[in-house]
Motif scaffolding. Structure first.
Motif, PDB file in Angstrom:
ATOM      1  N   THR A  99       0.810  -1.226   0.000  1.00  0.00           N
ATOM      2  CA  THR A  99       0.000   0.000   0.000  1.00  0.00           C
ATOM      3  C   THR A  99       0.841   1.272   0.000  1.00  0.00           C
ATOM      4  O   THR A  99       0.349   2.348  -0.303  1.00  0.00           O
ATOM      5  N   SER A 100       2.157   1.112   0.349  1.00  0.00           N
ATOM      6  CA  SER A 100       2.993   2.324   0.386  1.00  0.00           C
ATOM      7  C   SER A 100       3.149   2.933  -1.005  1.00  0.00           C
ATOM      8  O   SER A 100       3.537   4.094  -1.139  1.00  0.00           O
ATOM      9  N   VAL A 101       2.824   2.165  -2.047  1.00  0.00           N
ATOM     10  CA  VAL A 101       2.927   2.685  -3.416  1.00  0.00           C
ATOM     11  C   VAL A 101       1.925   3.822  -3.634  1.00  0.00           C
ATOM     12  O   VAL A 101       2.069   4.620  -4.560  1.00  0.00           O
ATOM     13  N   MET A 102       0.946   3.911  -2.734  1.00  0.00           N
ATOM     14  CA  MET A 102      -0.041   4.986  -2.815  1.00  0.00           C
ATOM     15  C   MET A 102       0.621   6.353  -2.908  1.00  0.00           C
ATOM     16  O   MET A 102       0.247   7.198  -3.717  1.00  0.00           O
ATOM     17  N   GLN A 103       1.671   6.530  -2.062  1.00  0.00           N
ATOM     18  CA  GLN A 103       2.375   7.816  -2.056  1.00  0.00           C
ATOM     19  C   GLN A 103       2.950   8.147  -3.428  1.00  0.00           C
ATOM     20  O   GLN A 103       2.955   9.300  -3.847  1.00  0.00           O
ATOM     21  N   PHE A 104       3.437   7.114  -4.105  1.00  0.00           N
ATOM     22  CA  PHE A 104       3.991   7.299  -5.444  1.00  0.00           C
ATOM     23  C   PHE A 104       2.919   7.849  -6.391  1.00  0.00           C
ATOM     24  O   PHE A 104       3.139   8.812  -7.117  1.00  0.00           O
ATOM     25  N   PHE A 105       1.732   7.244  -6.316  1.00  0.00           N
ATOM     26  CA  PHE A 105       0.651   7.687  -7.206  1.00  0.00           C
ATOM     27  C   PHE A 105       0.229   9.120  -6.902  1.00  0.00           C
ATOM     28  O   PHE A 105       0.027   9.923  -7.812  1.00  0.00           O
ATOM     29  N   VAL A 106       0.114   9.441  -5.605  1.00  0.00           N
ATOM     30  CA  VAL A 106      -0.268  10.823  -5.234  1.00  0.00           C
ATOM     31  C   VAL A 106       0.752  11.806  -5.817  1.00  0.00           C
ATOM     32  O   VAL A 106       0.399  12.815  -6.435  1.00  0.00           O
ATOM     33  N   GLY A 107       2.016  11.441  -5.662  1.00  0.00           N
ATOM     34  CA  GLY A 107       3.090  12.311  -6.167  1.00  0.00           C
ATOM     35  C   GLY A 107       2.976  12.510  -7.677  1.00  0.00           C
ATOM     36  O   GLY A 107       3.106  13.638  -8.172  1.00  0.00           O
ATOM     37  N   GLN A 108       2.714  11.407  -8.396  1.00  0.00           N
ATOM     38  CA  GLN A 108       2.604  11.490  -9.853  1.00  0.00           C
ATOM     39  C   GLN A 108       1.437  12.386 -10.275  1.00  0.00           C
ATOM     40  O   GLN A 108       1.545  13.171 -11.204  1.00  0.00           O
ATOM     41  N   VAL A 109       0.336  12.242  -9.563  1.00  0.00           N
ATOM     42  CA  VAL A 109      -0.855  13.045  -9.907  1.00  0.00           C
ATOM     43  C   VAL A 109      -0.580  14.526  -9.621  1.00  0.00           C
ATOM     44  O   VAL A 109      -0.907  15.401 -10.426  1.00  0.00           O
ATOM     45  N   MET A 110       0.048  14.803  -8.459  1.00  0.00           N
ATOM     46  CA  MET A 110       0.348  16.193  -8.113  1.00  0.00           C
ATOM     47  C   MET A 110       1.246  16.806  -9.175  1.00  0.00           C
ATOM     48  O   MET A 110       1.084  17.966  -9.553  1.00  0.00           O
TER      49      MET A 110
END
Lengths: 491, 99
Positions: free
Chosen positions: A460-471
């Motif tokens: 689930t820590s990959v979530m941060q990666f996705f948030v970063g990409q979207v931002m």
């Protein structure tokens, strides 16, 4: 001799002996003219150019009291919670010194302008009230230079521009029990004078000068020890250092069976020692008598009330209000009352946005950093409080993210524009259209199949990666909370 | 005697006056007579009179105060005109020893 004294009194010594300290503070009042004549009251003019027969002490010249000096004296008194006397009397204090051309100082003696005040300071044991014994008005002396000229070995040089500047002398009760308390007292007093508009209190210009009376006594003793007066404590650092030194000197003296002599000592910051100036008895025979050239000063109820009603809130009161009404932390309240301009600015921002905590964060955080970087005083801040308030409101309404707002503030600072003008010109705004945000999120997910697999596999820590990409894809215009929420649904 | 020679010597020293032996005697005598005269005045009953330190007559409350308006100071030349010694725009006085 003093060279044998330790630099600081040891904790053991301080367990045995208690220091007793009182401060005499001279505050130069911020009037346009001197106290008894119309010469400009200004710092830095060419020597002996702001002088006239009155301040030069020429025979027959008569003093006329400056109304503004009295008003600032009354403001100072009210800021220190003093009782202002209905009637006060000027008196001559007679002594000879080349920078005192009249041969006497016009001061106040047994009937000062104000009495019985207090200053609240913070100590490790909690708040403590330090009594203000009296506040009186007097004229300043000139300035003598003993060094720096070709013939300085034979002559002293005298500039009388400062002669006749208005001073308020503020005498504390001997309520201070450590150099740190003295430091706190002077800090609070200075702040009160600045808030009340009495003086700039610029120590480099001599607006604020401090003498200290110091004695030590065995803890538990009812009587005070013999006091020594230390002159010329003209910076906060010197005040603390000189007191530390003098307390150690007196304790060492008493411990070794000696006796403290009542005298005046001068602090030398270079050597970090105090030196005896003269024995007090003779020098202090001032032969005060009522000033025959000035009528007693009458401060009627109407005058006093009109001044009282124009007094701003004092820093201690503001701090209390910031904590209790605005829910600020003690520390932030302290920082925001460092000057009246800063406190006013902060209240302006709160007024404009209605969110005190956000206002405190912005003012003590990003705004303070921008001001510091350019060594700008808050009074010269290019972003008016209403505009900072507007920026905060835009974040509250979701039109800007915190991140975008942090990018916009420096631009407001540079261009002196409002937030909206910058948003429009640079196309910056929070993505509130969920349709568009969803489209971008879908693109990001499609472009990163490997991470998607990891996430679905339980990482689930990959979530941060996705948030970063979207931002990144939205140039920071999306609300991170909304992005997380949408991502969680889609992944 | 209302005043002693020793007191006169002390007051003279505070006023930076040097008195010869004769002057000291004469001053003591004169001051003694002045103080004796003050005692005479003191016989008056002033119970109902407020003490005053000057002969100025008060008008309305603080009518003698001055507004905070700057006035032209003396020219530097006029200010220094009586100086026995001057230099670098300053009055020069015999060196004052502070310690």
């Amino acid at each position: 001799m003093s060279t044998a004294a330790p630099r600081l009194a040891t904790p053991e010594e301080l367990e045995l002996y208690e220091p007793v300290i009182g401060l005499e503070v001279h505050v130069q009042l911020g009037t346009r003219t001197k106290i008894f004549c119309g010469c400009p009251n200004e710092f830095g003019a060419a020597p002996n150019t702001n002088v006239c027969p009155v301040c030069l002490g020429m025979p027959g010249a008569l003093p006329v009291l400056n109304r503004a000096a009295v008003e600032l004296g009354i403001r100072a008194a009210l800021a220190l919670h003093c009782e202002v006397r209905r009637r006060s009397v000027f008196a001559r204090k007679n002594y000879f010194y080349p920078d005192l051309p009249k041969g006497y100082q016009i001061s106040q003696y047994d009937q000062p302008l104000a009495e019985h005040g207090w200053v609240e300071i913070q100590t490790p044991a909690g708040p403590k009230r330090i009594g203000v014994h009296r506040l009186h008005l007097e004229d300043d002396a000139g300035k003598s230079s003993h060094e720096g000229y070709r013939d300085s070995d034979r002559f002293s040089y005298v500039d009388l521009n400062r002669t006749g500047s208005p001073l308020a002398e503020i005498v504390s009760e001997p309520d201070l029990r450590s150099p740190d308390e003295a430091y706190e007292y002077l800090t609070e007093l200075k702040l009160a004078m600045q808030f009340a508009g009495v003086s700039n209190c610029d120590m480099e210009k001599g607006n604020l000068r401090c003498d200290a009376n110091v004695s030590v006594r065995r803890r538990g003793a009812a009587e005070f020890g013999t006091k020594v007066e230390i002159k010329n404590l003209n910076s906060f650092r010197f005040l603390r250092q000189a007191l530390y030194f003098e307390i150690a000197r007196q304790v060492a003296l008493v411990e070794s069976g000696g006796r403290v002599v009542q005298e005046t000592r001068l602090y030398d910051p270079n050597l970090d020692e105090t030196f005896s100036m003269r024995s007090k008895e003779e020098a202090h025979d001032y032969r005060y008598f009522p000033e025959p050239d000035l009528l007693p000063l009458e401060v009627g109820e109407a005058w006093l009330e009109s001044i009282r009603s124009s007094m701003p809130a004092m820093p201690a009161e503001l701090r209390r209000r910031f904590v209790s009404d605005y829910g600020l932390r003690e520390y932030d309240a302290q920082v925001l009352t460092a000057s009246r301009e800063l406190a006013d600015y902060f209240e302006g921002v709160v007024h404009a946005c209605g969110d005190a905590r956000a206002a405190a964060n912005w003012v003590t955080g990003d705004l303070a950093a921008l001001l510091n970087a350019q060594s700008l005083d808050i009074a010269l801040c290019p972003v008016p409080p209403e505009r900072l308030g507007e920026l905060i409101t835009l974040v509250q309404k979701g039109e800007l993210t915190g991140k975008l707002a942090k990018e916009i503030l420096p631009k407001m600072f540079e261009s002196r524009e409002g937030a909206r003008a910058i948003m429009e010109r640079e196309g910056l705004r929070a993505l509130s259209d969920t349709g568009e945000l969803e489209r971008i999120i879908d693109q990001v997910i499609a472009a990163n199949p490997k991470q998607l697999e990891q996430y679905r596999g339980g990482k689930t820590s990959v979530m941060q990666f996705f948030v970063g990409q979207v931002m990144k894809a939205t140039r920071g215009q999306a609300n991170p909370a909304a992005v997380s929420e949408l991502l969680r649904r889609k992944l | 005697m209302k005043i002693t020679e020793q007191e006169v010597r002390h007051v003279a020293a505070l006023a930076h006056l040097e008195l010869s032996g004769d002057e000291l005697k004469r001053m003591t005598h004169d001051l003694d007579e002045i103080l004796a005269h003050m005692d005479k005045l003191r016989e008056l009953d002033t119970e109902a009179v407020a003490p005053m330190a000057q002969v100025l007559f008060p008008g309305a409350e603080n009518s003698t105060l001055r507004e905070d308006e700057p006035r032209e100071p003396l020219s530097h030349e006029d200010a220094m005109a009586n100086a026995p010694a001057a230099g670098a725009g300053h009055f020069k006085v015999p060196r004052v020893i502070e310690r």
